[in-house]
Design a protein around this motif. Sequence first.
Motif, PDB file in Angstrom:
ATOM      1  N   LEU A  14       0.818  -1.157   0.048  1.00 19.29           N
ATOM      2  CA  LEU A  14       0.005   0.087   0.042  1.00 19.29           C
ATOM      3  C   LEU A  14       0.945   1.262   0.048  1.00 19.29           C
ATOM      4  O   LEU A  14       0.595   2.227  -0.841  1.00 19.29           O
ATOM      5  CB  LEU A  14      -1.061   0.033   1.246  1.00 19.29           C
ATOM      6  CG  LEU A  14      -1.894   1.199   1.376  1.00 19.29           C
ATOM      7  CD1 LEU A  14      -2.930   1.226  -0.101  1.00 19.29           C
ATOM      8  CD2 LEU A  14      -2.911   0.915   2.500  1.00 19.29           C
ATOM      9  N   GLU A  15       1.882   1.276   0.644  1.00 26.12           N
ATOM     10  CA  GLU A  15       2.931   2.317   0.778  1.00 26.12           C
ATOM     11  C   GLU A  15       3.570   2.628  -0.428  1.00 26.12           C
ATOM     12  O   GLU A  15       3.800   3.860  -1.039  1.00 26.12           O
ATOM     13  CB  GLU A  15       4.052   2.161   1.874  1.00 26.12           C
ATOM     14  CG  GLU A  15       3.430   2.296   3.199  1.00 26.12           C
ATOM     15  CD  GLU A  15       4.329   2.136   4.275  1.00 26.12           C
ATOM     16  OE1 GLU A  15       5.650   1.378   3.862  1.00 26.12           O
ATOM     17  OE2 GLU A  15       4.197   2.422   5.578  1.00 26.12           O
ATOM     18  N   GLU A  17       2.281   1.810  -3.456  1.00 23.89           N
ATOM     19  CA  GLU A  17       1.146   2.268  -4.426  1.00 23.89           C
ATOM     20  C   GLU A  17       1.142   3.730  -4.062  1.00 23.89           C
ATOM     21  O   GLU A  17       0.850   4.655  -5.207  1.00 23.89           O
ATOM     22  CB  GLU A  17      -0.043   1.482  -4.135  1.00 23.89           C
ATOM     23  CG  GLU A  17      -1.143   2.005  -5.181  1.00 23.89           C
ATOM     24  CD  GLU A  17      -2.512   0.984  -5.068  1.00 23.89           C
ATOM     25  OE1 GLU A  17      -3.622   1.544  -5.504  1.00 23.89           O
ATOM     26  OE2 GLU A  17      -2.500   0.264  -4.391  1.00 23.89           O
ATOM     27  N   THR A  18       1.056   4.024  -2.992  1.00 23.37           N
ATOM     28  CA  THR A  18       0.646   5.454  -2.491  1.00 23.37           C
ATOM     29  C   THR A  18       1.846   6.294  -2.983  1.00 23.37           C
ATOM     30  O   THR A  18       1.551   7.603  -3.497  1.00 23.37           O
ATOM     31  CB  THR A  18       0.444   5.789  -1.017  1.00 23.37           C
ATOM     32  OG1 THR A  18      -0.530   4.995  -0.657  1.00 23.37           O
ATOM     33  CG2 THR A  18       0.184   6.958  -0.736  1.00 23.37           C
ATOM     34  N   SER A  19       3.163   5.909  -2.732  1.00 20.16           N
ATOM     35  CA  SER A  19       4.081   6.950  -3.024  1.00 20.16           C
ATOM     36  C   SER A  19       4.634   6.597  -4.221  1.00 20.16           C
ATOM     37  O   SER A  19       5.700   7.352  -4.719  1.00 20.16           O
ATOM     38  CB  SER A  19       5.229   6.540  -2.047  1.00 20.16           C
ATOM     39  OG  SER A  19       5.637   5.021  -2.270  1.00 20.16           O
ATOM     40  N   ARG A  20       4.227   5.961  -5.170  1.00 20.69           N
ATOM     41  CA  ARG A  20       4.564   5.354  -6.647  1.00 20.69           C
ATOM     42  C   ARG A  20       5.996   4.952  -6.701  1.00 20.69           C
ATOM     43  O   ARG A  20       6.726   5.476  -7.483  1.00 20.69           O
ATOM     44  CB  ARG A  20       4.327   6.676  -7.505  1.00 20.69           C
ATOM     45  CG  ARG A  20       2.899   7.267  -7.626  1.00 20.69           C
ATOM     46  CD  ARG A  20       2.747   8.429  -8.657  1.00 20.69           C
ATOM     47  NE  ARG A  20       3.233   7.943  -9.817  1.00 20.69           N
ATOM     48  CZ  ARG A  20       4.297   8.736 -10.270  1.00 20.69           C
ATOM     49  NH1 ARG A  20       4.998   9.926  -9.834  1.00 20.69           N
ATOM     50  NH2 ARG A  20       4.719   8.588 -11.708  1.00 20.69           N
ATOM     51  N   LYS A  49      -8.015  -0.438   2.070  1.00 24.31           N
ATOM     52  CA  LYS A  49      -8.711   0.672   1.068  1.00 24.31           C
ATOM     53  C   LYS A  49     -10.373   0.817   1.257  1.00 24.31           C
ATOM     54  O   LYS A  49     -10.695   1.899   1.193  1.00 24.31           O
ATOM     55  CB  LYS A  49      -8.732   0.068  -0.327  1.00 24.31           C
ATOM     56  CG  LYS A  49      -7.214  -0.130  -0.812  1.00 24.31           C
ATOM     57  CD  LYS A  49      -6.926  -0.353  -2.263  1.00 24.31           C
ATOM     58  CE  LYS A  49      -5.574  -0.123  -2.607  1.00 24.31           C
ATOM     59  NZ  LYS A  49      -5.366  -0.414  -3.921  1.00 24.31           N
ATOM     60  N   GLU A  98      -0.435   9.275 -11.072  1.00 19.18           N
ATOM     61  CA  GLU A  98      -0.745   8.482 -10.054  1.00 19.18           C
ATOM     62  C   GLU A  98      -0.265   7.083  -9.809  1.00 19.18           C
ATOM     63  O   GLU A  98      -0.628   6.032  -9.052  1.00 19.18           O
ATOM     64  CB  GLU A  98      -2.366   8.358  -9.571  1.00 19.18           C
ATOM     65  CG  GLU A  98      -3.094  10.041  -9.598  1.00 19.18           C
ATOM     66  CD  GLU A  98      -4.383   9.788  -9.523  1.00 19.18           C
ATOM     67  OE1 GLU A  98      -5.249   8.732  -9.780  1.00 19.18           O
ATOM     68  OE2 GLU A  98      -5.094  10.819  -9.545  1.00 19.18           O
TER      69      GLU A  98
END
Length: 260
Positions: A14-15, A17-20, A49, A98
């Motif tokens: 998840l980190e 994905e969020t930080s690309r 999510k 994103e």
Amino acid sequence: MSEWNVERVATTLLEAETSRTDRGPITDEWPGLDLEAGYAAQDLLLRRKQDAGEHIIGVKLGLTSRAKQQRMGIDSPLTGWLTDAMVLPAGVPVPQGELIHPRAEPEIVFVLGRPLRGPGVTAATAMAAVESVWAGVEVIDSRYKDFTFTLPDVVADNASSARFVLGPVGRRPEELDLGLEACLLEVDGAIVDSATGAAVQGHPAEALALAANDLGRRGVTLEAGWLVLTGGMTDAVFIEPGHTVAAHFTSLGSVVLQGG
């Protein structure tokens, strides 16, 4: 650094994905990440999510083509979750800012008219639950460098899910021969690949049955109104900024994506 476990896998992905930020396969660091733990991490990632406000709208299949399964050394597809945050409205450019390294692949998409639960679902009973059929393009975006991973890695990463867009035409399943439904994949107007629905487990209905049976064993029912992305008909192509990817279907219209 804490020891690896399912919770750390979900948090790490998840980190990313969020930080690309992409990374190497988790199995390189935690050989104990097997398929069961991968799905547990996938479900925990989904719950995170949902806690952030996203809602389940369906499921997706990955690795449905025989060629992809052979490359991964498996004999059946994997499943992942779809949420409302993954919907890309028609005409909206792919949000490059994103995503990490998005790719596009054309798919046949089912909308269910009634619940479907395995085990014991056949292709025929699966299709009886389908209300409408749509063209789609899934935008996949692995959180692993160069899309390099093992099966448990990609399962934990929710089957490389990112975005998807539906085509303009919904048809009743009895109006179509989905095994022969063809698709031409174009990049900037040049045809780069083609396939028919038979590329997806021999027939997209087989993919739907497999999803219902796999999720049924995990206690999950495919609900009425859910979408099911049945898997890539062709290999995925990168979506470069400023470029156009288009999928043209025989009976289901065209889906066009701008690279943003």
